[in-house]
Design a protein around this motif. Structure first.
Motif, short mmCIF file in Angstrom:
data_model
loop_
_atom_site.label_atom_id
_atom_site.label_comp_id
_atom_site.label_asym_id
_atom_site.label_seq_id
_atom_site.Cartn_x
_atom_site.Cartn_y
_atom_site.Cartn_z
N THR A 1 -33.85 67.62 72.52
CA THR A 1 -32.83 66.69 73.02
C THR A 1 -31.44 67.13 72.61
N ILE A 2 -30.46 66.66 73.35
CA ILE A 2 -29.06 66.82 72.98
C ILE A 2 -28.39 65.47 73.17
N THR A 3 -27.24 65.31 72.56
CA THR A 3 -26.47 64.09 72.74
C THR A 3 -25.41 64.35 73.80
N ALA A 4 -25.37 63.50 74.80
CA ALA A 4 -24.38 63.60 75.87
C ALA A 4 -23.56 62.32 75.88
N TYR A 5 -22.38 62.41 76.44
CA TYR A 5 -21.49 61.24 76.48
C TYR A 5 -21.13 60.94 77.93
N LYS A 6 -21.23 59.66 78.27
CA LYS A 6 -20.80 59.20 79.58
C LYS A 6 -20.01 57.91 79.37
N ASP A 7 -18.78 57.91 79.83
CA ASP A 7 -17.89 56.76 79.63
C ASP A 7 -17.80 56.37 78.16
N ASP A 8 -17.66 57.37 77.29
CA ASP A 8 -17.56 57.19 75.84
C ASP A 8 -18.78 56.55 75.20
N ILE A 9 -19.92 56.58 75.88
CA ILE A 9 -21.17 56.07 75.33
C ILE A 9 -22.11 57.26 75.11
N ALA A 10 -22.65 57.39 73.89
CA ALA A 10 -23.58 58.48 73.57
C ALA A 10 -24.95 58.19 74.18
N LYS A 11 -25.54 59.21 74.79
CA LYS A 11 -26.88 59.09 75.36
C LYS A 11 -27.70 60.30 74.93
N ILE A 12 -28.97 60.08 74.70
CA ILE A 12 -29.90 61.17 74.38
C ILE A 12 -30.43 61.74 75.69
N VAL A 13 -30.33 63.06 75.84
CA VAL A 13 -30.79 63.75 77.06
C VAL A 13 -31.85 64.76 76.65
N TYR A 14 -32.98 64.73 77.31
CA TYR A 14 -34.01 65.74 77.08
C TYR A 14 -33.58 67.03 77.77
N VAL A 15 -33.57 68.11 77.03
CA VAL A 15 -33.13 69.40 77.57
C VAL A 15 -33.96 69.79 78.78
N THR A 16 -35.23 69.47 78.77
CA THR A 16 -36.09 69.84 79.90
C THR A 16 -35.77 69.05 81.16
N ASP A 17 -35.00 67.96 81.05
CA ASP A 17 -34.59 67.19 82.22
C ASP A 17 -33.33 67.73 82.88
N ILE A 18 -32.64 68.64 82.21
CA ILE A 18 -31.39 69.18 82.76
C ILE A 18 -31.72 70.25 83.80
N PHE A 19 -31.18 70.08 85.00
CA PHE A 19 -31.39 71.10 86.02
C PHE A 19 -30.10 71.79 86.45
N GLN A 20 -28.96 71.30 86.00
CA GLN A 20 -27.70 71.94 86.35
C GLN A 20 -26.67 71.67 85.26
N ILE A 21 -25.94 72.70 84.89
CA ILE A 21 -24.83 72.57 83.95
C ILE A 21 -23.63 73.26 84.57
N TYR A 22 -22.49 72.60 84.54
CA TYR A 22 -21.26 73.21 85.05
C TYR A 22 -20.10 72.67 84.24
N ARG A 23 -18.95 73.31 84.37
CA ARG A 23 -17.81 72.86 83.59
C ARG A 23 -16.56 72.80 84.43
N LYS A 24 -15.70 71.94 83.98
CA LYS A 24 -14.34 71.85 84.49
C LYS A 24 -13.47 71.98 83.25
N PRO A 25 -12.18 72.19 83.41
CA PRO A 25 -11.36 72.41 82.21
C PRO A 25 -11.60 71.36 81.12
N LYS A 26 -12.02 71.86 79.95
CA LYS A 26 -12.22 71.08 78.73
C LYS A 26 -13.40 70.10 78.77
N ILE A 27 -14.22 70.11 79.85
CA ILE A 27 -15.36 69.20 79.94
C ILE A 27 -16.57 69.98 80.45
#
Length: 77
Positions: free
Chosen positions: A44-70
């Motif tokens: 798992t990793i900790t992800a943030y959405k709208d300043d709320i921390a959420k636990i995300v299972y790495v195996t559930d991630i199917f896409q990662i991308y970035r924009k400046p500083k995020i």
């Protein structure tokens, strides 16, 4: 090579099945890749959405991308 994903909410862990006409170097390499991935991966990793921390299972991630500083990710759930 064909690759597919089958979502079954009744399973407790991910199952990977390699179907091939015969044992080959490619089959062995694929098998080794999945075994190594399972041994080395974070669960798992900790992800943030709208300043709320959420636990995300790495195996559930199917896409990662970035924009400046995020860094963004899309998940199956």
């Amino acid at each position: 090579m064909k690759v597919g994903i089958n979502i079954d909410h009744s399973v407790k862990e991910i199952e990977v099945l390699i179907t091939a006409q015969e044992q080959s170097g490619t089959v062995n390499d694929l098998y080794g890749h999945f075994v190594d991935f399972d041994r080395k991966s974070l669960e798992t990793i900790t992800a943030y959405k709208d300043d709320i921390a959420k636990i995300v299972y790495v195996t559930d991630i199917f896409q990662i991308y970035r924009k400046p500083k995020i860094l963004y990710s899309n998940t199956l759930r």
